[in-house]
Design a protein around this motif. Structure first.
Motif, PDB file in Angstrom:
ATOM      1  N   SER A 133     -27.672 121.423  91.641  1.00 33.18           N
ATOM      2  CA  SER A 133     -26.445 120.422  91.626  1.00 33.18           C
ATOM      3  C   SER A 133     -26.054 120.039  90.378  1.00 33.18           C
ATOM      4  CB  SER A 133     -26.958 119.326  92.393  1.00 33.18           C
ATOM      5  OG  SER A 133     -27.054 119.628  93.747  1.00 33.18           O
TER       6      SER A 133
ATOM      7  N   GLY B 113     -24.950 124.796  97.215  1.00 37.25           N
ATOM      8  CA  GLY B 113     -26.485 124.842  97.177  1.00 37.25           C
ATOM      9  C   GLY B 113     -27.179 125.557  98.134  1.00 37.25           C
TER      10      GLY B 113
ATOM     11  N   LYS C 125     -22.439 120.757  88.137  1.00 37.92           N
ATOM     12  CA  LYS C 125     -21.770 119.654  87.468  1.00 37.92           C
ATOM     13  C   LYS C 125     -21.337 120.001  86.252  1.00 37.92           C
ATOM     14  CE  LYS C 125     -22.155 115.192  85.938  1.00 37.92           C
ATOM     15  NZ  LYS C 125     -23.488 114.232  85.412  1.00 37.92           N
TER      16      LYS C 125
ATOM     17  N   ASN D 109     -32.487 119.968  95.852  1.00 37.09           N
ATOM     18  CA  ASN D 109     -31.804 121.119  95.011  1.00 37.09           C
ATOM     19  C   ASN D 109     -31.479 120.507  93.564  1.00 37.09           C
ATOM     20  OD1 ASN D 109     -32.242 123.868  95.520  1.00 37.09           O
ATOM     21  ND2 ASN D 109     -30.175 123.921  96.586  1.00 37.09           N
TER      22      ASN D 109
END
Lengths: 158, 339
Positions: free
Chosen positions: B96, B108, B100, B92
């Protein structure tokens, strides 16, 4: 009762296959074969032309002209791969462009291009033969067995 | 259990005034030239989207979708309490990385191409339960990143059959909150993993149709609704092979899908675009729903819509090992107020 569950699933799969098949288009075997024949044949004719060129203009002996011919075909294939054209030809021509040496070159070149983003060693080096590796492995294995048969059978007729 | 939100077998009813506050759709070049080009918030005319790699491009599109949605809702990222996102890549990764960048508490989720409705329904649930004031749901897919992970290098000249599908490039995001005048989320039906023995990764439509049929049947049974209660029923990416199979499967169960049934994979591209059976990928259902469909709902063209996002949960290893393709579908019923 796992057995009956399995049987029920099998039965459902069989029923579904019948329904799905009605909507799945049939692969166009004849037209694909014809395209492959024409395109594959044309590539071979091109190769023959290149070979004749090396013999006529560059003074190669006919039995030695094969090497530069293959190199030229590989170069053309890699160039077309890099320009993003080979995959489009391949979609139309099918086996016609994947069976000759140009297809082999395309499989290596496309993998190398694709994995450049992961670096030269792990990306390009590690993945270049991702698709071509199988051809090399089984080509070598087949050659080995053909070699053994050749060694064992030919003396019988001599 | 009192005050339960579960109805029937696996549907959720939302009793608070759960609405989509804003949504955004970002499209790649092919999609931007397709039939719904007017409905996207942002179109990239290059597959790299100004980045160095395709993976970064996919991430960029997801970030753009998220930021556009936040801006359209007139919120800031600090006001979003949770971000749920998914994509097609290993681990994923696009989701992710986008999380961030956004610095919003992140969950997720993976449901392959069904991730759009999976994240949307869970986001709605978190808001309904009071765990978040605003929740953000986002998904992305990119043709080239999916191609290299699931199939062959993008420039490889292998021939694909007509049953293959074209992974759509793009990203979609929606913000869920309570109140407002936007489209309301009424029900969500969570699917079960189904497979009827289809193993061909170049024929996802046939593989996913039974999962979609199962979820839709459950949805109709659980809610007591019928196909004709909806102005529009869309599936995510069944394309030209899966869609007629779905119709037949449902009609065998007594549910007739009429003119109001469409498939996102068949809505994105125009006739002359070379996409085999049609579009697929997380972006397929996401850019159509978060772009075109919600816009049409705001214009009151559609009042009640059922979006059924379908996902093929295979991995490149599972199909090489000869396993059938496990499939799932999640349905979300979205409606506008009657006025």
């Amino acid at each position: 009762m796992p057995d009956t569950n399995d049987q029920m699933q099998k039965q459902r799969e069989e029923q579904y296959k019948v329904i799905a098949k009605k909507h799945q288009p049939k692969p166009k075997v004849w037209i694909n074969s014809l395209k492959a024949f024409v395109v594959g044949g044309s590539i071979c004719m091109l190769g023959q032309g290149i070979s004749n060129m090396y013999v006529t203009f560059f003074g190669f002996k006919p039995e030695k002209a094969g090497d530069p011919t293959v190199a030229t075909l590989i170069f053309i294939s890699c160039l077309l791969t890099g320009l993003g054209v080979y995959d489009k030809i391949g979609q139309w021509a099918g086996a016609g462009t994947s069976v000759p040496v140009t297809g082999f070159a395309n499989s290596i070149c496309s993998a190398a291009l694709e994995h450049q983003s992961e670096g030269y060693v792990l990306g390009v080096g590690g993945n270049m033969f991702k698709l071509a590796g199988a051809v090399i492995v089984f080509g070598t294995v087949a050659a080995f067995f053909v070699g053994i048969i050749h060694t064992l059978i030919i003396p019988i007729f001599q | 259990m009192q005050n339960t939100r579960k109805i029937g077998k696996s549907s959720w009813v939302f009793k608070e005034n759960i609405r989509i506050q804003a949504s955004a759709a970002v499209a790649g070049p092919m999609e931007g030239n397709g039939k719904l080009s007017h409905s996207y918030d942002l179109i990239y005319d290059n597959l790299y989207a100004g980045q160095d790699t395709w993976e970064q491009a996919e991430r960029k599109m997801l970030e753009d979708a998220v930021e556009t949605a936040i801006k359209k809702a007139d919120l800031t990222s600090e006001e979003i309490d949770v971000y749920l996102a998914g994509d097609l890549l290993n681990q994923n990764i696009s989701a992710s990385f986008s999380a961030k960048a956004e610095k919003i508490p992140f969950i997720g989720m993976y449901g392959a191409c069904s991730s759009s409705m999976l994240t949307l329904s869970v986001a709605a649930t978190l808001v309904e339960g009071g765990f978040a004031r605003y929740a953000l749901a986002g998904v992305s897919s990119h043709n080239c990143t999916a191609e290299r992970q699931y199939r062959y290098p993008t420039e490889y000249g292998g021939q694909k059959p007509n049953t293959a599908q074209w992974t759509a490039t793009g990203a979609g995001a929606a913000i869920i909150g309570i109140g407002g005048t936007g489209p309301r989320i009424q029900y969500a039906t969570i699917g079960i993993v189904t497979d009827l023995g289809i193993k061909n990764p170049f024929d996802m439509g046939s593989a996913m149709a039974p999962a979609a049929a199962k979820t839709m049947q459950t949805h109709f049974e659980d809610t007591g609704r019928k196909p004709k209660d909806y102005d529009l029923i869309v599936t995510g990416d069944l394309a030209s092979i899966g869609a007629p199979i779905l119709k037949e499967l449902l009609s065998n169960e007594g549910y007739k899908l009429g003119e109001q049934y469409q498939d996102c994979g068949l809505m994105i591209y125009s006739q002359d675009q070379e996409v085999f059976a049609g579009g697929s990928g997380c972006a397929s259902s996401a850019i159509v729903t978060y772009g075109h469909i919600l816009q049409q709902m705001m214009l009151k063209k559609y009042k009640k819509v059922l979006v059924v996002a379908t996902g093929a949960l295979l991995s490149p290893i599972s199909y090489q090992q000869g396993e059938p393709i496990p499939c799932i579908a999640h349905a979300v019923a979205i409606e506008m107020d009657e006025t």
